[in-house]
Write an enzyme that holds these catalytic residues in place. Structure first.
Site, PDB file in Angstrom:
ATOM      1  N   CYS A 231       0.846  -1.205   0.000  1.00 13.99           N
ATOM      2  CA  CYS A 231       0.000   0.000   0.000  1.00 13.99           C
ATOM      3  C   CYS A 231       0.881   1.254   0.000  1.00 13.99           C
ATOM      4  O   CYS A 231       0.583   2.234  -0.688  1.00 13.99           O
ATOM      5  CB  CYS A 231      -0.910   0.023   1.228  1.00 13.99           C
ATOM      6  SG  CYS A 231      -1.859  -1.489   1.439  1.00 13.99           S
TER       7      CYS A 231
ATOM      8  N   GLN B 151      21.298  38.464 -12.777  1.00  4.74           N
ATOM      9  CA  GLN B 151      21.794  37.138 -13.166  1.00  4.74           C
ATOM     10  C   GLN B 151      21.632  36.104 -12.052  1.00  4.74           C
ATOM     11  O   GLN B 151      21.304  34.939 -12.311  1.00  4.74           O
ATOM     12  CB  GLN B 151      23.267  37.229 -13.572  1.00  4.74           C
ATOM     13  CG  GLN B 151      23.462  37.942 -14.908  1.00  4.74           C
ATOM     14  CD  GLN B 151      24.910  37.960 -15.352  1.00  4.74           C
ATOM     15  OE1 GLN B 151      25.806  37.575 -14.612  1.00  4.74           O
ATOM     16  NE2 GLN B 151      25.144  38.416 -16.559  1.00  4.74           N
TER      17      GLN B 151
ATOM     18  N   GLU C 278       5.944   7.875   4.573  1.00  3.28           N
ATOM     19  CA  GLU C 278       6.071   6.914   3.464  1.00  3.28           C
ATOM     20  C   GLU C 278       7.533   6.564   3.172  1.00  3.28           C
ATOM     21  O   GLU C 278       7.915   6.363   2.027  1.00  3.28           O
ATOM     22  CB  GLU C 278       5.452   7.470   2.174  1.00  3.28           C
ATOM     23  CG  GLU C 278       4.104   8.091   2.348  1.00  3.28           C
ATOM     24  CD  GLU C 278       2.989   7.088   2.355  1.00  3.28           C
ATOM     25  OE1 GLU C 278       3.257   5.913   2.078  1.00  3.28           O
ATOM     26  OE2 GLU C 278       1.858   7.486   2.654  1.00  3.28           O
TER      27      GLU C 278
HETATM   28  C1  FAD Z   1       2.063  14.419   9.147  1.00  7.80           C
HETATM   29  C2  FAD Z   1       2.340  12.964   9.154  1.00  7.80           C
HETATM   30  C3  FAD Z   1       1.370  12.070   8.713  1.00  7.80           C
HETATM   31  C4  FAD Z   1       1.599  10.691   8.764  1.00  7.80           C
HETATM   32  N1  FAD Z   1       0.607   9.816   8.364  1.00  7.80           N
HETATM   33  C5  FAD Z   1       0.756   8.475   8.572  1.00  7.80           C
HETATM   34  C6  FAD Z   1      -0.302   7.559   8.308  1.00  7.80           C
HETATM   35  O1  FAD Z   1      -1.364   7.952   7.804  1.00  7.80           O
HETATM   36  N2  FAD Z   1      -0.145   6.237   8.602  1.00  7.80           N
HETATM   37  C7  FAD Z   1       1.022   5.778   9.146  1.00  7.80           C
HETATM   38  O2  FAD Z   1       1.093   4.574   9.421  1.00  7.80           O
HETATM   39  N3  FAD Z   1       2.070   6.611   9.418  1.00  7.80           N
HETATM   40  C8  FAD Z   1       1.965   7.943   9.129  1.00  7.80           C
HETATM   41  N4  FAD Z   1       3.003   8.803   9.406  1.00  7.80           N
HETATM   42  C9  FAD Z   1       4.210   8.292  10.047  1.00  7.80           C
HETATM   43  C10 FAD Z   1       5.432   8.212   9.146  1.00  7.80           C
HETATM   44  O3  FAD Z   1       5.270   7.198   8.193  1.00  7.80           O
HETATM   45  C11 FAD Z   1       6.667   7.995  10.049  1.00  7.80           C
HETATM   46  O4  FAD Z   1       6.885   9.225  10.714  1.00  7.80           O
HETATM   47  C12 FAD Z   1       7.903   7.566   9.280  1.00  7.80           C
HETATM   48  O5  FAD Z   1       7.782   6.233   8.847  1.00  7.80           O
HETATM   49  C13 FAD Z   1       9.183   7.684  10.121  1.00  7.80           C
HETATM   50  O6  FAD Z   1       9.011   7.079  11.357  1.00  7.80           O
HETATM   51  P1  FAD Z   1       9.393   7.885  12.709  1.00  7.80           P
HETATM   52  O7  FAD Z   1       8.777   9.225  12.646  1.00  7.80           O
HETATM   53  O8  FAD Z   1       9.027   7.001  13.860  1.00  7.80           O
HETATM   54  O9  FAD Z   1      10.955   8.098  12.638  1.00  7.80           O
HETATM   55  P2  FAD Z   1      12.092   7.033  13.049  1.00  7.80           P
HETATM   56  O10 FAD Z   1      11.857   5.728  12.402  1.00  7.80           O
HETATM   57  O11 FAD Z   1      12.268   7.074  14.529  1.00  7.80           O
HETATM   58  O12 FAD Z   1      13.355   7.712  12.355  1.00  7.80           O
HETATM   59  C14 FAD Z   1      13.982   8.879  12.897  1.00  7.80           C
HETATM   60  C15 FAD Z   1      15.217   9.180  12.036  1.00  7.80           C
HETATM   61  O13 FAD Z   1      16.105   8.067  12.082  1.00  7.80           O
HETATM   62  C16 FAD Z   1      16.385   7.627  10.771  1.00  7.80           C
HETATM   63  N5  FAD Z   1      16.575   6.153  10.748  1.00  7.80           N
HETATM   64  C17 FAD Z   1      15.742   5.188  11.212  1.00  7.80           C
HETATM   65  N6  FAD Z   1      16.257   3.975  10.981  1.00  7.80           N
HETATM   66  C18 FAD Z   1      17.442   4.159  10.350  1.00  7.80           C
HETATM   67  C19 FAD Z   1      18.447   3.313   9.820  1.00  7.80           C
HETATM   68  N7  FAD Z   1      18.339   1.976   9.859  1.00  7.80           N
HETATM   69  N8  FAD Z   1      19.551   3.863   9.254  1.00  7.80           N
HETATM   70  C20 FAD Z   1      19.664   5.222   9.153  1.00  7.80           C
HETATM   71  N9  FAD Z   1      18.759   6.079   9.627  1.00  7.80           N
HETATM   72  C21 FAD Z   1      17.655   5.577  10.204  1.00  7.80           C
HETATM   73  C22 FAD Z   1      15.173   8.021   9.950  1.00  7.80           C
HETATM   74  O14 FAD Z   1      15.472   8.073   8.574  1.00  7.80           O
HETATM   75  C23 FAD Z   1      14.863   9.375  10.559  1.00  7.80           C
HETATM   76  O15 FAD Z   1      15.705  10.358  10.006  1.00  7.80           O
HETATM   77  C24 FAD Z   1       2.829  10.207   9.269  1.00  7.80           C
HETATM   78  C25 FAD Z   1       3.828  11.114   9.675  1.00  7.80           C
HETATM   79  C26 FAD Z   1       3.598  12.478   9.602  1.00  7.80           C
HETATM   80  C27 FAD Z   1       4.680  13.429  10.047  1.00  7.80           C
END
Ligand code: FAD
Length: 381
Positions: A249, A290, A360
């Protein structure tokens, strides 16, 4: 639009991408652009500043009436349009606001696609026609407070009680959650991760809205609370087990983001271009300097490249979200102090794109997925 306007380059399509589109795709794009212009554009800046989407139910029905909800799906009153038409719709919606595009993406590509692709015939019949018309709103619960990029670790559990299922857990950052009629919730079972179709009126389900966001303010974002939510045996997606369910999805929704982020960038570019022609400094329009032209040329280049890249989900998500933010930042500099004002859309787009960059699949995760494809080494585990 055509490439050349009275001998001049069309600044919004300098390399003639429109020539690659069918008449039907252009007609669909124009219909979406008209609804955006008439109905959403006049209100969206106020909604953003208020941090609310007050007319979401009416809006969903209007979007449903022009066929953009689940528009790339077939059957069940879905419009069955081409992937490119869906991308163009996302572009026009996000040129208005990423929050509006998020409403449509979550409805069509996450909630509806999940039911369409993985649901039973009864689940499809029950939900998809109403969702396509915007009479029912859907959300998609994968992310949890402690598991975002690594959803395999999720804590939400579904256990059997007789033939029923009982769901317990929390989901976080869920778009459309508070206003949803149906939630697609992913939970761990004894067999692995499975998807459940949860009517949001089910006792034990609640979806408090997350406030104080500095991004996607014209979008409903929620926590999902599942406290002993009892569902009948047929609430589960019958076949799919494991992360390939939700990840399939997310790929659908990423496709819309790849196009959509170019819409936000186009709006910022267009705003900066128009401003540069009318703002006079040192007795000349900014457009005549420019350094301004170099900024505009580089923005235009990235816009065209990003739009052409829109068929590639991981490349496109990584490239287009970060380039879109870059275009907004550069566009902002052309407006000087005016650039920080919500009188213009650039700062709103820039703030929105911070969410689009993260959800995503973060840029880091997409870089690592591409890195794995190139090297055969999985660096994220
Ligand atoms: C406005 C908004 C709407 C959203 N809507 C939905 C929704 O409808 N449904 C849903 O299910 N989710 C939703 N999300 C959630 C979103 O998918 C997650 O925020 C995203 O997957 C990242 O997860 P996290 O925020 O927990 O960050 P984390 O996973 O904690 O990551 C934090 C940081 O660490 C980095 N990181 C993590 N693992 C690694 C690795 N192995 N190596 C290097 N770097 C790493 C990440 O890239 C990031 O920079 C939404 C988020 C927002 C902000």
């Amino acid at each position: 639009m055509s490439t050349q306007i009275r001998g001049k380059v069309n600044p919004l399509d300098p390399i003639g991408i429109d020539d690659l589109l069918s008449a039907e795709e252009i007609a669909i794009r124009d219909t979406v652009a008209q609804l955006v212009k008439d109905r959403i554009q006049p209100n969206v800046a106020d909604w953003y500043e208020a941090g609310a989407l007050p007319e979401v139910r009416e809006l969903a029905k209007e979007l449903g009436s022009i066929g953009v909800l689940g528009m790339h799906l077939t059957g069940y009153d879905c419009a069955g349009m081409s992937a490119v038409a869906y991308g163009l719709a996302c572009l026009e919606l996000e040129a208005c606001d990423s929050g509006i595009r998020s409403l449509v993406s979550v409805q069509g590509s996450l909630a509806m696609f999940a039911i369409w692709n993985w649901g039973s015939e009864e689940q499809k019949q029950q939900w998809l026609p109403r969702m396509a018309r915007g009479e029912a709103i859907g959300c998609f619960g994968l992310t949890e407070p402690d598991y975002g990029s690594d959803p395999a670790g999720m804590i939400t559990r579904a256990r059997r009680d007789g033939s029923d299922w009982i769901l317990d857990g929390r989901k976080m950052w869920i778009t459309n959650g508070t206003v949803a009629d149906v939630a697609v919730v992913w939970a761990k079972t004894d067999d692995g991760i499975r998807g459940f179709v949860v009517p949001t009126t089910t006792p034990g389900f609640s979806a408090p809205e997350i406030k104080h966001k500095g991004s996607l303010r014209a979008s409903v974002t929620s926590e999902l609370v599942l406290d002993g939510v009892r569902l009948p045996a047929d609430a589960v997606f019958p076949e799919v087990i494991g992360l390939r369910g939700p990840l399939s999805c997310l790929n659908e929704a990423r496709y819309g983001i790849v196009w959509g982020s170019m819409g936000a960038a186009r709006s910022a570019f267009q705003t900066a271009l128009e401003y540069s022609k009318s703002r006079i400094q040192f007795d000349r329009p900014l457009a005549g300097f420019q350094l301004t032209q170099e900024k505009l040329a580089n923005m235009s280049l990235e816009l065209s490249k990003g739009t052409l890249l829109s068929q590639q989900v991981s490349y496109g998500k990584l490239n287009n979200t970060r380039e879109a933010i870059d275009i907004c930042r550069t566009a902002r500099t052309i407006l000087g102090a005016n650039g920080i004002s919500y009188e213009y859309p650039i700062m709103r787009h820039m703030n929105n794109l911070e969410s689009v960059l993260t959800y995503e699949g973060t840029p880091e995760m997409h870089a690592l997925v591409i890195g794995q494809a190139l090297t055969g080494e999985a660096a994220f585990r």
